[in-house]
Design a protein around this motif. Structure first.
Motif, PDB file in Angstrom:
ATOM      1  N   THR A   1       0.825  -1.219   0.000  1.00 40.52           N
ATOM      2  CA  THR A   1       0.000   0.000   0.000  1.00 40.52           C
ATOM      3  C   THR A   1       0.857   1.265   0.000  1.00 40.52           C
ATOM      4  O   THR A   1       0.560   2.230  -0.717  1.00 40.52           O
ATOM      5  N   GLN A   2       1.941   1.262   0.780  1.00 42.37           N
ATOM      6  CA  GLN A   2       2.793   2.461   0.860  1.00 42.37           C
ATOM      7  C   GLN A   2       3.359   2.826  -0.510  1.00 42.37           C
ATOM      8  O   GLN A   2       3.380   3.997  -0.914  1.00 42.37           O
ATOM      9  N   GLN A   3       3.780   1.800  -1.260  1.00 44.64           N
ATOM     10  CA  GLN A   3       4.344   2.050  -2.601  1.00 44.64           C
ATOM     11  C   GLN A   3       3.267   2.604  -3.543  1.00 44.64           C
ATOM     12  O   GLN A   3       3.534   3.497  -4.354  1.00 44.64           O
ATOM     13  N   LEU A   4       2.063   2.085  -3.404  1.00 50.43           N
ATOM     14  CA  LEU A   4       0.966   2.591  -4.259  1.00 50.43           C
ATOM     15  C   LEU A   4       0.651   4.043  -3.911  1.00 50.43           C
ATOM     16  O   LEU A   4       0.411   4.873  -4.795  1.00 50.43           O
TER      17      LEU A   4
ATOM     18  N   ARG B   1       1.072   9.872  -5.336  1.00 51.09           N
ATOM     19  CA  ARG B   1       1.632  11.199  -5.003  1.00 51.09           C
ATOM     20  C   ARG B   1       2.533  11.711  -6.130  1.00 51.09           C
ATOM     21  O   ARG B   1       2.561  12.905  -6.417  1.00 51.09           O
ATOM     22  N   LEU B   2       3.245  10.797  -6.807  1.00 50.78           N
ATOM     23  CA  LEU B   2       4.193  11.196  -7.854  1.00 50.78           C
ATOM     24  C   LEU B   2       3.528  11.289  -9.233  1.00 50.78           C
ATOM     25  O   LEU B   2       4.190  11.577 -10.226  1.00 50.78           O
ATOM     26  N   THR B   3       2.228  11.019  -9.295  1.00 47.81           N
ATOM     27  CA  THR B   3       1.514  11.049 -10.576  1.00 47.81           C
ATOM     28  C   THR B   3       0.715  12.341 -10.670  1.00 47.81           C
ATOM     29  O   THR B   3      -0.194  12.567  -9.861  1.00 47.81           O
ATOM     30  N   PRO B   4       1.049  13.220 -11.642  1.00 45.78           N
ATOM     31  CA  PRO B   4       0.357  14.514 -11.717  1.00 45.78           C
ATOM     32  C   PRO B   4      -1.161  14.392 -11.720  1.00 45.78           C
ATOM     33  O   PRO B   4      -1.841  15.214 -11.111  1.00 45.78           O
ATOM     34  N   LEU B   5      -1.726  13.361 -12.368  1.00 47.69           N
ATOM     35  CA  LEU B   5      -3.185  13.245 -12.399  1.00 47.69           C
ATOM     36  C   LEU B   5      -3.751  12.603 -11.132  1.00 47.69           C
ATOM     37  O   LEU B   5      -4.962  12.425 -10.997  1.00 47.69           O
ATOM     38  N   GLY B   6      -2.862  12.232 -10.194  1.00 48.33           N
ATOM     39  CA  GLY B   6      -3.282  11.942  -8.826  1.00 48.33           C
ATOM     40  C   GLY B   6      -4.053  10.664  -8.572  1.00 48.33           C
ATOM     41  O   GLY B   6      -4.814  10.583  -7.605  1.00 48.33           O
ATOM     42  N   ARG B   7      -3.846   9.631  -9.373  1.00 48.50           N
ATOM     43  CA  ARG B   7      -4.471   8.325  -9.090  1.00 48.50           C
ATOM     44  C   ARG B   7      -3.685   7.257  -9.844  1.00 48.50           C
ATOM     45  O   ARG B   7      -2.783   7.582 -10.624  1.00 48.50           O
TER      46      ARG B   7
END
Ligand SMILES: NC(=O)c1ccc[n+]([C@@H]2O[C@H](COP(=O)([O-])OP(=O)(O)OC[C@H]3O[C@@H](n4cnc5c(N)ncnc54)[C@H](OP(=O)(O)O)[C@@H]3O)[C@@H](O)[C@H]2O)c1
Length: 245
Positions: free
Chosen positions: A197-200, A205-211
């Protein structure tokens, strides 16, 4: 419908991204010929969903890394449905291991299923494309251009897919067969079900579109690349990653 009357082979179409691709191509009017290795139940349910939605689909159990079996499967599809217009090379495996623990067997398995299969299916399909041409879409990965720890062999196998995409596009352009790739980042399927879960959460967080991506996010781009709307695109690997890379 953008693929009306077309015959499309989708490898690894039983579940995950491949199932979404098969459903999308069928929605656009193509017959979806699904190739998968073993998971008959998942594949049956994908075929049933396509038929219930008014589309047509068929199922072939074949190991995409076995070129003899692949040739025979392509011949069967072409003789039943008349030709092959679209080939989506989606089947793939992922094996994680840190440097120092990657075995030759694991490296070979990933290159065989992820990269050699692209060449095996492409060569087997060539005789069955009509003289007017067709479209091939390979499913690569964002890891091809941004490898991550413990995924070195997988990343290299997908970099090979990008190179095969470009090489095949150059050689097949004269036959009006376009060859492109999509490169997803983490997408919610069985392949990624064990990611902590932490990695997901970090990934989101690192994906501009946020999901995270859903399989349909990838399938829609594949359908575009298969369609005449993409008639002037070939040889490209397109990141479909919410801006992650
Ligand atoms: N999920 C992600 O985050 C992600 C990100 C980037 C790229 N990708 C790529 O996207 C593609 C689909 O991934 P996914 O997440 O949907 O995977 P998945 O849920 O694990 O499904 C894999 C599919 O490939 C099939 N397959 C595997 N080896 C095969 C073989 N030797 N012969 C025939 N079929 C075989 C499986 O068939 P069975 O059902 O018969 O086992 C299944 O249909 C793969 O190429 C993967 O590398 C995935």
């Amino acid at each position: 419908m953008k693929l009306s009357g077309k015959v499309a082979v989708v490898t690894g179409g039983s579940r995950g991204i491949g199932a979404a691709i098969a459903r999308k191509l069928a929605t656009e009017g193509a017959h979806a010929a699904i190739f998968c290795r073993s998971n008959g139940a998942a594949a049956e349910s994908t075929v049933r969903a396509i038929r219930e939605a008014g589309g047509t689909a068929s199922l072939v159990l074949v190991d995409v890394a076995d070129e003899v079996a692949v040739r025979s499967a392509m011949r069967d599809v072409a003789s039943t449905f008349g030709r092959i217009d679209v080939l989506v090379n989606n089947a793939g495996i992922f094996e994680s291991a840190p440097l120092g623990q990657i075995s030759r067997q694991s490296f070979q398995d990933q290159f065989s299923t992820n990269a050699w299969s692209v060449l095996a299916t492409t060569q087997a399909a060539l005789d069955h494309f009509p003289s007017t041409g067709g479209a091939i879409v390979n499913v690569s990965s964002s890891l091809a251009v941004r490898p991550e720890p413990e995924a070195v062999a997988y990343s290299a196998s997908k970099a090979a897919v990008d190179s095969l995409t470009l090489g095949c596009a150059i050689e097949l352009g004269a036959r009006s067969i376009r060859v492109n790739a999509v490169a997803p980042a983490i997408t919610r399927t069985d392949m990624t079900a064990d990611i902590p879960t932490q990695q997901l959460q970090d990934e989101v967080r690192l994906t501009p579109l946020g999901r995270l991506a859903e399989p349909d996010d990838i399938a829609d781009v594949v359908a575009f690349l298969c369609s005449n709307d993409a008639r002037w695109i070939t040889g490209r690997s397109i990141l479909v990653d919410g801006g992650r890379v």
